[in-house]
Design a protein around this motif. Structure first.
Motif, PDB file in Angstrom:
ATOM      1  N   LEU A 192      -4.941  -0.999  13.103  1.00 59.81           N
ATOM      2  CA  LEU A 192      -3.761  -1.420  12.353  1.00 59.81           C
ATOM      3  C   LEU A 192      -4.104  -2.053  11.011  1.00 59.81           C
ATOM      4  O   LEU A 192      -3.219  -2.287  10.192  1.00 59.81           O
ATOM      5  CB  LEU A 192      -2.923  -2.402  13.185  1.00 59.81           C
ATOM      6  CG  LEU A 192      -2.403  -1.873  14.517  1.00 59.81           C
ATOM      7  CD1 LEU A 192      -1.567  -2.934  15.220  1.00 59.81           C
ATOM      8  CD2 LEU A 192      -1.601  -0.590  14.342  1.00 59.81           C
ATOM      9  N   GLY A 193      -5.384  -2.358  10.786  1.00 56.64           N
ATOM     10  CA  GLY A 193      -5.800  -2.932   9.527  1.00 56.64           C
ATOM     11  C   GLY A 193      -5.275  -4.334   9.301  1.00 56.64           C
ATOM     12  O   GLY A 193      -4.995  -5.080  10.235  1.00 56.64           O
ATOM     13  N   ARG A 194      -5.125  -4.697   8.048  1.00 49.24           N
ATOM     14  CA  ARG A 194      -4.637  -6.039   7.690  1.00 49.24           C
ATOM     15  C   ARG A 194      -3.136  -6.166   7.880  1.00 49.24           C
ATOM     16  O   ARG A 194      -2.592  -7.256   7.830  1.00 49.24           O
ATOM     17  CB  ARG A 194      -5.002  -6.359   6.240  1.00 49.24           C
ATOM     18  CG  ARG A 194      -6.490  -6.262   5.955  1.00 49.24           C
ATOM     19  CD  ARG A 194      -6.827  -6.677   4.538  1.00 49.24           C
ATOM     20  NE  ARG A 194      -8.251  -6.461   4.262  1.00 49.24           N
ATOM     21  CZ  ARG A 194      -8.905  -6.973   3.213  1.00 49.24           C
ATOM     22  NH1 ARG A 194      -8.241  -7.708   2.324  1.00 49.24           N
ATOM     23  NH2 ARG A 194     -10.192  -6.727   3.040  1.00 49.24           N
ATOM     24  N   GLN A 195      -2.463  -5.020   8.017  1.00 45.10           N
ATOM     25  CA  GLN A 195      -1.026  -4.979   8.254  1.00 45.10           C
ATOM     26  C   GLN A 195      -0.256  -5.572   7.079  1.00 45.10           C
ATOM     27  O   GLN A 195       0.755  -6.257   7.253  1.00 45.10           O
ATOM     28  CB  GLN A 195      -0.673  -5.679   9.575  1.00 45.10           C
ATOM     29  CG  GLN A 195      -1.392  -5.076  10.775  1.00 45.10           C
ATOM     30  CD  GLN A 195      -1.399  -5.953  11.987  1.00 45.10           C
ATOM     31  OE1 GLN A 195      -0.324  -6.386  12.442  1.00 45.10           O
ATOM     32  NE2 GLN A 195      -2.577  -6.248  12.528  1.00 45.10           N
ATOM     33  N   GLU A 196      -0.756  -5.290   5.870  1.00 37.29           N
ATOM     34  CA  GLU A 196      -0.099  -5.749   4.655  1.00 37.29           C
ATOM     35  C   GLU A 196       0.460  -4.550   3.893  1.00 37.29           C
ATOM     36  O   GLU A 196      -0.080  -3.435   3.968  1.00 37.29           O
ATOM     37  CB  GLU A 196      -1.071  -6.545   3.780  1.00 37.29           C
ATOM     38  CG  GLU A 196      -1.485  -7.859   4.441  1.00 37.29           C
ATOM     39  CD  GLU A 196      -2.326  -8.747   3.539  1.00 37.29           C
ATOM     40  OE1 GLU A 196      -2.336  -9.959   3.789  1.00 37.29           O
ATOM     41  OE2 GLU A 196      -2.965  -8.229   2.597  1.00 37.29           O
ATOM     42  N   ALA A 197       1.538  -4.789   3.146  1.00 39.28           N
ATOM     43  CA  ALA A 197       2.334  -3.692   2.581  1.00 39.28           C
ATOM     44  C   ALA A 197       1.581  -2.840   1.569  1.00 39.28           C
ATOM     45  O   ALA A 197       1.942  -1.683   1.342  1.00 39.28           O
ATOM     46  CB  ALA A 197       3.597  -4.268   1.941  1.00 39.28           C
ATOM     47  N   TRP A 198       0.528  -3.362   0.950  1.00 39.73           N
ATOM     48  CA  TRP A 198      -0.205  -2.603  -0.062  1.00 39.73           C
ATOM     49  C   TRP A 198      -1.141  -1.563   0.546  1.00 39.73           C
ATOM     50  O   TRP A 198      -1.588  -0.649  -0.158  1.00 39.73           O
ATOM     51  CB  TRP A 198      -1.026  -3.546  -0.948  1.00 39.73           C
ATOM     52  CG  TRP A 198      -2.083  -4.299  -0.192  1.00 39.73           C
ATOM     53  CD1 TRP A 198      -1.941  -5.513   0.401  1.00 39.73           C
ATOM     54  CD2 TRP A 198      -3.432  -3.882   0.064  1.00 39.73           C
ATOM     55  NE1 TRP A 198      -3.117  -5.894   1.016  1.00 39.73           N
ATOM     56  CE2 TRP A 198      -4.042  -4.913   0.820  1.00 39.73           C
ATOM     57  CE3 TRP A 198      -4.173  -2.755  -0.268  1.00 39.73           C
ATOM     58  CZ2 TRP A 198      -5.365  -4.834   1.252  1.00 39.73           C
ATOM     59  CZ3 TRP A 198      -5.490  -2.673   0.163  1.00 39.73           C
ATOM     60  CH2 TRP A 198      -6.078  -3.712   0.904  1.00 39.73           C
ATOM     61  N   GLU A 199      -1.427  -1.672   1.835  1.00 40.24           N
ATOM     62  CA  GLU A 199      -2.410  -0.797   2.458  1.00 40.24           C
ATOM     63  C   GLU A 199      -1.897   0.633   2.621  1.00 40.24           C
ATOM     64  O   GLU A 199      -0.709   0.857   2.855  1.00 40.24           O
ATOM     65  CB  GLU A 199      -2.801  -1.337   3.839  1.00 40.24           C
ATOM     66  CG  GLU A 199      -3.706  -2.542   3.801  1.00 40.24           C
ATOM     67  CD  GLU A 199      -4.109  -2.966   5.195  1.00 40.24           C
ATOM     68  OE1 GLU A 199      -5.309  -3.005   5.482  1.00 40.24           O
ATOM     69  OE2 GLU A 199      -3.208  -3.257   6.006  1.00 40.24           O
ATOM     70  N   PRO A 206       2.761  -1.426  11.459  1.00 36.29           N
ATOM     71  CA  PRO A 206       3.317  -2.735  11.093  1.00 36.29           C
ATOM     72  C   PRO A 206       2.721  -3.225   9.782  1.00 36.29           C
ATOM     73  O   PRO A 206       1.506  -3.192   9.588  1.00 36.29           O
ATOM     74  CB  PRO A 206       2.906  -3.634  12.264  1.00 36.29           C
ATOM     75  CG  PRO A 206       1.712  -2.961  12.875  1.00 36.29           C
ATOM     76  CD  PRO A 206       1.940  -1.497  12.691  1.00 36.29           C
ATOM     77  N   GLN A 207       3.581  -3.670   8.871  1.00 34.25           N
ATOM     78  CA  GLN A 207       3.134  -4.198   7.589  1.00 34.25           C
ATOM     79  C   GLN A 207       4.090  -5.288   7.110  1.00 34.25           C
ATOM     80  O   GLN A 207       5.301  -5.192   7.314  1.00 34.25           O
ATOM     81  CB  GLN A 207       3.051  -3.087   6.531  1.00 34.25           C
ATOM     82  CG  GLN A 207       1.947  -2.078   6.772  1.00 34.25           C
ATOM     83  CD  GLN A 207       1.805  -1.096   5.616  1.00 34.25           C
ATOM     84  OE1 GLN A 207       2.793  -0.657   5.020  1.00 34.25           O
ATOM     85  NE2 GLN A 207       0.579  -0.742   5.282  1.00 34.25           N
ATOM     86  N   THR A 208       3.522  -6.309   6.508  1.00 37.15           N
ATOM     87  CA  THR A 208       4.306  -7.389   5.914  1.00 37.15           C
ATOM     88  C   THR A 208       3.767  -7.646   4.506  1.00 37.15           C
ATOM     89  O   THR A 208       2.671  -7.197   4.164  1.00 37.15           O
ATOM     90  CB  THR A 208       4.209  -8.682   6.753  1.00 37.15           C
ATOM     91  OG1 THR A 208       2.829  -9.080   6.822  1.00 37.15           O
ATOM     92  CG2 THR A 208       4.744  -8.460   8.165  1.00 37.15           C
ATOM     93  N   PRO A 209       4.519  -8.360   3.666  1.00 38.27           N
ATOM     94  CA  PRO A 209       4.014  -8.649   2.322  1.00 38.27           C
ATOM     95  C   PRO A 209       2.689  -9.406   2.385  1.00 38.27           C
ATOM     96  O   PRO A 209       2.482 -10.233   3.275  1.00 38.27           O
ATOM     97  CB  PRO A 209       5.121  -9.517   1.709  1.00 38.27           C
ATOM     98  CG  PRO A 209       6.355  -9.140   2.467  1.00 38.27           C
ATOM     99  CD  PRO A 209       5.891  -8.868   3.863  1.00 38.27           C
ATOM    100  N   PRO A 210       1.768  -9.116   1.452  1.00 38.54           N
ATOM    101  CA  PRO A 210       0.504  -9.843   1.440  1.00 38.54           C
ATOM    102  C   PRO A 210       0.711 -11.325   1.150  1.00 38.54           C
ATOM    103  O   PRO A 210       1.704 -11.702   0.530  1.00 38.54           O
ATOM    104  CB  PRO A 210      -0.285  -9.159   0.314  1.00 38.54           C
ATOM    105  CG  PRO A 210       0.757  -8.561  -0.573  1.00 38.54           C
ATOM    106  CD  PRO A 210       1.883  -8.166   0.338  1.00 38.54           C
TER     107      PRO A 210
END
Length: 238
Positions: A192-199, A206-210
Motif C-alpha cells: 500500500l506504500g505511504r498511502q499519500e495522495a501524491w503516490e 487508500p490515500q490521504t493528503p501528505p
C-alpha cells in the motif's frame, strides 16, 4: 588523506546545486521503484505458522494485530549466532538500533515485528538490555524462516491480509536491509506504500493528503483528527 578542493561559499553552493540534480533523480527513481512494488503480484500464504510471544502462542495472522499490513524482520538471536546469549547478531542489532517509533507505522495500518529462534525469556532480556522494548519480538517455532528465505540470512518480508487470508507482497534482504529502520523505508516496501495522495498507486488504494496524517507518536488514536493549525501550516508549505 587527500582532501577535495577548498572553495568559496559561492562555489560550494554551486557544486551542491549541481549534485542536487542527481539527488533529485535518485529520489524520483526510488519513488518509481516503490510504485512498481505496489503493483507486484501477491502470493497466498497457505500454510499455518505459529510463533511464541510474550502472551503465548500466536499465528501469523495474529501478528498483524488487526492491521492490514505486516512487516517481519528475521533477526538472528539464538544458539550458534555470534554474541549468544548476551547479544543478538551484530548486524541485526544495528538494524534494531535504527528502528524509529513504530506508532507512525501503526498509523498507516501497518505492524512491524521482529522474529528469532531464541526463547521469549532471552528475547525479553536482550530487548531490555539494549533498549528495544518498543519492538514486538516473537519466537519462530516452525518452518517460517525456511519458507520465507530467512533461515540462513536476515531479511524483511512484507505481508497483507484480506480478512483472514494472508498474502506475501515483497521481500528485501542482504544490503537492501541497510536502508531499513525508518518509517519511509518500511512503508515504501509495502503493497500500500505511504498511502499519500501524491503516490503513483493502483486505483482504489487508500490515500490521504501528505503531511496531514502526521502526529506526535503519543497522540495517534482512532479519534485523532488532523489539527487545523497543522493542516494550515503544511498547506502553506512552511
Amino acid at each position: 588523506m587527500k582532501t577535495p578542493p577548498i572553495v568559496s561559499p559561492q562555489d560550494w553552493e554551486a557544486a551542491r546545486q549541481e549534485l542536487l540534480v542527481e539527488e533529485k533523480q535518485l529520489t524520483r527513481a526510488r519513488d518509481a521503484l516503490a510504485a512498481k512494488r505496489r503493483r507486484m503480484p501477491w502470493v497466498a500464504v497457505e500454510k499455518t505458522y505459529e510463533f511464541e510471544g510474550p502472551g503465548g502462542r500466536v499465528s501469523l495472522l495474529d501478528l498483524f494485530e488487526g492491521r492490514r499490513q505486516l512487516i517481519v524482520y528475521r533477526a538472528f538471536f539464538e544458539p550458534g549466532v555470534f554474541g549468544w546469549p548476551e547479544h543478538a547478531c551484530r548486524g541485526c542489532s544495528m538494524l534494531a538500533d535504527q528502528v524509529g517509533h513504530i506508532a507512525h507505522l501503526n498509523a498507516r495500518d501497518t505492524t512491524l515485528v521482529f522474529a528469532s529462534r531464541a526463547p521469549q525469556p532471552e528475547i525479553e532480556r536482550v530487548k531490555e538490555r539494549m533498549g528495544w522494548t518498543y519492538i514486538p519480538w516473537y519466537t519462530i517455532t516452525d518452518d517460517f524462516d525456511t519458507d520465507f528465505g530467512v533461515d540462513e540470512w536476515h531479511g524483511t518480508n512484507a505481508f497483507i491480509r484480506d480478512g483472514d487470508r494472508v498474502f506475501r507482497t515483497y521481500f528485501i534482504n542482504a544490503r537492501g536491509d541497510e536502508a531499513m529502520g525508518s518509517l519511509w523505508s518500511y512503508l515504501d516496501m509495502t503493497a500500500l506504500g505511504r498511502q499519500e495522495a501524491w503516490e503513483d498507486s493502483p486505483e482504489g488504494y487508500p490515500q490521504t493528503p501528505p503531511y496531514e496524517w502526521w502526529n506526535w507518536h503519543d497522540a495517534y488514536g482512532e479519534e485523532a483528527e488532523p489539527a487545523q493549525g497543522w493542516v494550515d501550516q503544511t498547506r502553506r508549505g512552511s
